[in-house]
Design an enzyme around this catalytic site. Structure first.
Site, PDB file in Angstrom:
ATOM      1  N   ARG A 259      -4.690  26.689 -15.448  1.00  0.00           N
ATOM      2  CA  ARG A 259      -5.531  26.012 -16.449  1.00  0.00           C
ATOM      3  C   ARG A 259      -6.944  26.562 -16.314  1.00  0.00           C
ATOM      4  O   ARG A 259      -7.545  26.523 -15.249  1.00  0.00           O
ATOM      5  CB  ARG A 259      -5.484  24.494 -16.263  1.00  0.00           C
ATOM      6  CG  ARG A 259      -5.868  24.003 -14.887  1.00  0.00           C
ATOM      7  CD  ARG A 259      -5.992  22.481 -14.853  1.00  0.00           C
ATOM      8  NE  ARG A 259      -6.079  21.982 -13.487  1.00  0.00           N
ATOM      9  CZ  ARG A 259      -7.181  21.960 -12.764  1.00  0.00           C
ATOM     10  NH1 ARG A 259      -8.304  22.429 -13.258  1.00  0.00           N
ATOM     11  NH2 ARG A 259      -7.156  21.470 -11.530  1.00  0.00           N
ATOM     12  N   HIS A 263      -9.366  19.793 -14.604  1.00  0.00           N
ATOM     13  CA  HIS A 263      -8.127  19.018 -14.614  1.00  0.00           C
ATOM     14  C   HIS A 263      -8.108  18.058 -15.802  1.00  0.00           C
ATOM     15  O   HIS A 263      -7.126  17.977 -16.541  1.00  0.00           O
ATOM     16  CB  HIS A 263      -7.986  18.249 -13.303  1.00  0.00           C
ATOM     17  CG  HIS A 263      -6.779  17.385 -13.236  1.00  0.00           C
ATOM     18  ND1 HIS A 263      -5.498  17.888 -13.161  1.00  0.00           N
ATOM     19  CD2 HIS A 263      -6.647  16.037 -13.247  1.00  0.00           C
ATOM     20  CE1 HIS A 263      -4.636  16.896 -13.131  1.00  0.00           C
ATOM     21  NE2 HIS A 263      -5.300  15.761 -13.192  1.00  0.00           N
ATOM     22  N   TYR A 273     -13.417  23.849  -6.114  1.00  0.00           N
ATOM     23  CA  TYR A 273     -12.202  24.201  -5.386  1.00  0.00           C
ATOM     24  C   TYR A 273     -11.567  25.513  -5.848  1.00  0.00           C
ATOM     25  O   TYR A 273     -10.541  25.911  -5.318  1.00  0.00           O
ATOM     26  CB  TYR A 273     -11.174  23.061  -5.460  1.00  0.00           C
ATOM     27  CG  TYR A 273     -10.836  22.589  -6.862  1.00  0.00           C
ATOM     28  CD1 TYR A 273      -9.858  23.229  -7.629  1.00  0.00           C
ATOM     29  CD2 TYR A 273     -11.496  21.509  -7.429  1.00  0.00           C
ATOM     30  CE1 TYR A 273      -9.557  22.795  -8.904  1.00  0.00           C
ATOM     31  CE2 TYR A 273     -11.199  21.060  -8.705  1.00  0.00           C
ATOM     32  CZ  TYR A 273     -10.225  21.712  -9.448  1.00  0.00           C
ATOM     33  OH  TYR A 273      -9.925  21.290 -10.713  1.00  0.00           O
TER      34      TYR A 273
END
Length: 360
Positions: A259, A263, A273
């Site tokens: 993606r 999120h 991250y």
């Protein structure tokens, strides 16, 4: 045991048809799709990318509620849905709204779902699907049940469900594939491995080299697919569907995808991250770029055709958000009355209280 594990993992090599340059590297696996079908697949991918961009903009304007970006996962999402038939049943996760739209959910209802409006959860007659599941992995158990119901009714159809790599860490994932495997239910379980779930790397979620190999313990078929290659995803899903309707049981499909956005739009920051180098690496695998190159080499796609799709998508979004705006606002009394066929005494009191407030 290590030799056994190594031997199992070795069997799950990534299935691919198109490389990153859009060139065919697995001619034998090429699906039988007409030129029109290939163009339709590209049309849907481009349309969905624009829909994602517009949905993000609408979310930032406060005109949508919960939204999980889809850019980068179009091949995984639409390649699987394109292999389905109208009678097949979709049990989506919250990022899987595009599959619902192409399965027949009106665009304005997709926007209402994002807003939390109950009308957004009402599937039109003939659209075989549940509304997107928010609980991680819960749809896997539900899919096993739907698939078993289809088998008992002798329906020539399958139930397909989706989760991310994080969903495979949930108990529902194992319960779902185990139950479906035990009863040879016609189910397709898709794991869209975008590597980070919400923010946890897949390597920290499991010691398994692949997620597809988890099918072995349930005694079902499993395959790992290049999730940025729409033809490979379609071919794997098509075969899984044919196996299922022949009575050969379910399949677990792991799609390796990515993606590009956060999120969800609810405050996630992927830079905390994920590295820029990793983002750049996966941008080179963009499913739209790859498939565009393939079609252009065959003389089936052009910039002009793509621009038409882009403009159509923008117009459709504009019309759909207007239609969603015109749907009567959801009231507290709607929530109460939709929960029960016959209200318990305490909710009857609350219903009357809110009804009086809403009438002012």
């Amino acid at each position: 045991m290590k030799r056994i594990n190594d031997a199992i993992e070795e069997q799950f090599q990534t299935f691919q048809i198109l490389d990153e340059d859009g060139k065919v590297v697995n001619e034998e696996a090429m699906p039988e799709l007409s030129d029109d079908e290939l163009k339709e697949l590209m049309t849907r991918m481009v349309y969905t990318r624009i829909l994602d961009q517009r949905s993000i903009a609408l979310n930032r304007q406060g005109r949508l509620g919960f939204y999980a970006p889809t850019a980068g996962q179009e091949a995984s999402q639409l390649g699987t849905q394109f292999a389905l038939e109208k009678d097949d049943f979709i049990l989506p996760g919250y990022r899987d709204v595009p599959q619902l739209i192409w399965h027949g959910l009106p665009l304005y209802k997709a926007f209402l779902f994002s807003r939390g409006h109950y009308v957004g959860n009402q599937m039109p007659e003939g659209v075989n699907a549940f509304s997107p599941q928010i609980i991680i992995g819960a749809q896997y158990v539900q899919a096993a049940g739907v698939a078993l119901g289809m088998k008992k009714r002798n329906k020539n159809a399958v139930a397909i469900t989706y989760t991310g790599d994080g969903g495979t860490s949930q108990g529902d994932f194992y319960e779902g594939i185990n139950f479906a495997g035990a009863y040879k239910a016609p189910a397709i379980f898709v794991v869209q491995n975008n590597r980070f779930a919400i923010s946890t790397p897949v390597e920290k979620q499991t010691a398994a080299k692949t997620l597809a190999q988890k099918a072995v313990a349930a005694g079902i078929e499993g395959i790992q697919v290049d999730g940025m290659d729409v033809l490979a995803v379609y071919a794997a899903t098509k075969e899984a569907r044919e196996r299922a309707v022949r009575g050969e049981g379910p399949t677990l499909i792991e799609t390796l995808t990515y993606r590009y956005g956060p999120h969800t739009m609810a405050g996630d920051d992927p830079t905390r991250y994920r590295t820029k180098d990793l983002d750049s690496e996966w941008e080179k695998k963009d499913p739209l770029v790859r498939f565009r190159k393939f079609l252009e080499a065959k003389g089936l796609w052009s910039e002009e055709e793509e621009n038409k799709v882009i403009e159509q998508a923008k117009e459709d979004v504009k019309a759909a958000i207007k239609e969603a705006d015109n749907v009567p606002k959801q009231k507290v009394t709607d929530l109460i009355s939709n929960m029960y066929e016959e209200l318990p005494f305490n909710l009857k009191e609350q219903y009357e209280e809110y009804k009086a407030k809403e009438s002012k």
